[in-house]
Motif scaffolding. Structure first.
Motif, PDB file in Angstrom:
ATOM      1  N   GLU A  73      -2.306  25.697 -44.815  1.00  0.00           N
ATOM      2  CA  GLU A  73      -2.313  24.715 -46.072  1.00  0.00           C
ATOM      3  C   GLU A  73      -2.304  23.280 -45.663  1.00  0.00           C
ATOM      4  N   ASN A  74      -1.324  22.985 -44.857  1.00  0.00           N
ATOM      5  CA  ASN A  74      -1.209  21.500 -44.651  1.00  0.00           C
ATOM      6  C   ASN A  74      -2.143  21.181 -43.657  1.00  0.00           C
ATOM      7  N   LEU A  75      -2.559  21.811 -42.885  1.00  0.00           N
ATOM      8  CA  LEU A  75      -3.731  21.499 -41.897  1.00  0.00           C
ATOM      9  C   LEU A  75      -5.069  21.451 -42.473  1.00  0.00           C
ATOM     10  N   GLU A  76      -5.181  22.246 -43.674  1.00  0.00           N
ATOM     11  CA  GLU A  76      -6.575  22.232 -44.335  1.00  0.00           C
ATOM     12  C   GLU A  76      -6.449  20.799 -45.138  1.00  0.00           C
ATOM     13  N   SER A  77      -5.422  20.575 -45.895  1.00  0.00           N
ATOM     14  CA  SER A  77      -5.497  19.243 -46.634  1.00  0.00           C
ATOM     15  C   SER A  77      -5.298  17.670 -45.645  1.00  0.00           C
ATOM     16  N   PHE A  78      -5.095  18.188 -44.504  1.00  0.00           N
ATOM     17  CA  PHE A  78      -4.955  17.077 -43.423  1.00  0.00           C
ATOM     18  C   PHE A  78      -6.549  16.791 -43.257  1.00  0.00           C
ATOM     19  N   PHE A  79      -7.097  18.005 -42.826  1.00  0.00           N
ATOM     20  CA  PHE A  79      -8.564  18.143 -42.365  1.00  0.00           C
ATOM     21  C   PHE A  79      -9.338  17.393 -43.460  1.00  0.00           C
ATOM     22  N   GLU A  80      -8.920  17.942 -44.532  1.00  0.00           N
ATOM     23  CA  GLU A  80      -9.847  17.241 -45.819  1.00  0.00           C
ATOM     24  C   GLU A  80      -9.823  15.846 -46.066  1.00  0.00           C
ATOM     25  N   SER A  81      -8.571  15.450 -45.703  1.00  0.00           N
ATOM     26  CA  SER A  81      -8.218  13.925 -45.854  1.00  0.00           C
ATOM     27  C   SER A  81      -9.081  12.961 -44.785  1.00  0.00           C
ATOM     28  N   LYS A  82      -9.445  13.881 -43.686  1.00  0.00           N
ATOM     29  CA  LYS A  82     -10.025  13.276 -42.636  1.00  0.00           C
ATOM     30  C   LYS A  82     -11.564  13.415 -42.687  1.00  0.00           C
ATOM     31  N   TYR A  83     -11.944  14.136 -43.533  1.00  0.00           N
ATOM     32  CA  TYR A  83     -13.316  14.621 -43.279  1.00  0.00           C
ATOM     33  C   TYR A  83     -14.302  13.524 -43.522  1.00  0.00           C
ATOM     34  N   LEU A  84     -14.179  12.584 -44.575  1.00  0.00           N
ATOM     35  CA  LEU A  84     -15.071  11.536 -44.661  1.00  0.00           C
ATOM     36  C   LEU A  84     -15.267  10.691 -43.389  1.00  0.00           C
ATOM     37  N   LEU A  85     -13.965  10.372 -42.712  1.00  0.00           N
ATOM     38  CA  LEU A  85     -14.209   9.343 -41.382  1.00  0.00           C
ATOM     39  C   LEU A  85     -15.078  10.310 -40.410  1.00  0.00           C
ATOM     40  N   MET A  86     -14.860  11.505 -40.270  1.00  0.00           N
ATOM     41  CA  MET A  86     -15.375  12.515 -39.217  1.00  0.00           C
ATOM     42  C   MET A  86     -16.838  12.632 -39.499  1.00  0.00           C
ATOM     43  N   ALA A  87     -17.141  12.720 -40.776  1.00  0.00           N
ATOM     44  CA  ALA A  87     -18.641  12.863 -41.425  1.00  0.00           C
ATOM     45  C   ALA A  87     -19.573  11.887 -40.859  1.00  0.00           C
ATOM     46  N   PHE A  88     -19.087  10.794 -40.757  1.00  0.00           N
ATOM     47  CA  PHE A  88     -19.658   9.347 -40.175  1.00  0.00           C
ATOM     48  C   PHE A  88     -19.938   9.688 -38.750  1.00  0.00           C
ATOM     49  N   TYR A  89     -19.296  10.239 -38.179  1.00  0.00           N
ATOM     50  CA  TYR A  89     -19.324  10.264 -36.713  1.00  0.00           C
ATOM     51  C   TYR A  89     -19.949  11.834 -36.072  1.00  0.00           C
ATOM     52  N   ILE A  90     -19.513  12.667 -36.881  1.00  0.00           N
ATOM     53  CA  ILE A  90     -19.986  14.107 -36.535  1.00  0.00           C
ATOM     54  C   ILE A  90     -20.681  14.805 -37.505  1.00  0.00           C
ATOM     55  N   ASP A  91     -21.535  15.697 -36.966  1.00  0.00           N
ATOM     56  CA  ASP A  91     -22.465  16.191 -37.830  1.00  0.00           C
ATOM     57  C   ASP A  91     -21.800  16.960 -38.759  1.00  0.00           C
ATOM     58  N   HIS A  92     -22.312  17.182 -39.968  1.00  0.00           N
ATOM     59  CA  HIS A  92     -21.799  18.029 -40.970  1.00  0.00           C
ATOM     60  C   HIS A  92     -21.669  19.477 -40.953  1.00  0.00           C
TER      61      HIS A  92
END
Length: 143
Positions: A73-92
């Motif tokens: 669950e901590n990993l999931e929340s961490f990934f959600e917080s980083k999702y927007l930055l990664m979405a600029f660089y990596i395919d959805h």
């Protein structure tokens, strides 16, 4: 009269050269900013991926399902917080694969199936490593 025309032509040519120099400097600055921001973002994303892999390895080593669930669950929340930055660089689509794997891991912990959970953790690590290789620009990848 000839001297005046010649003087005007030289002045116009000088202005044109100065404008070209200015444009060249602006282009070089843009290229430098783009390349440096690319490197900074890539480094940040790689760091986040490495953290994700280390958490997944910790989850794999854990035996207590409650601890596993908390870490996932901590990993999931961490990934959600980083999702927007990664979405600029990596395919959805690629990011959705990781999100789906995290949900599958949560289901694996709920079911308390050791072999299934281990398989899915390893699959998630492979997906993340594949993504790292995919976004890592190297001359070898082009040639």
């Amino acid at each position: 009269m000839e001297k005046a025309k010649s003087f005007v032509k030289k002045k116009i040519l000088r202005k044109g050269r100065n404008k070209m120099k200015k444009n060249l400097i602006i282009c070089i600055l843009i290229v430098v900013v783009v390349i440096s921001s690319d490197l900074i973002i890539k480094k940040k994303i790689f760091k986040d991926f490495d953290y994700t892999i280390s958490v997944l390895n910790e989850v794999d080593e854990q035996k207590d399902n409650e601890t596993r669930m908390n870490e996932i669950e901590n990993l999931e929340s961490f990934f959600e917080s980083k999702y927007l930055l990664m979405a600029f660089y990596i395919d959805h689509v690629e990011l959705e694969k990781i999100k789906t794997q995290i949900i599958i891991l949560k289901a694996g912990v709920d079911e308390a199936d050791e072999s299934f959970l281990h398989e899915e953790i390893q699959r998630t690590i492979v997906i993340i490593n594949h993504l790292k290789q995919k976004i890592d620009f190297k001359l070898e990848n082009i040639l």
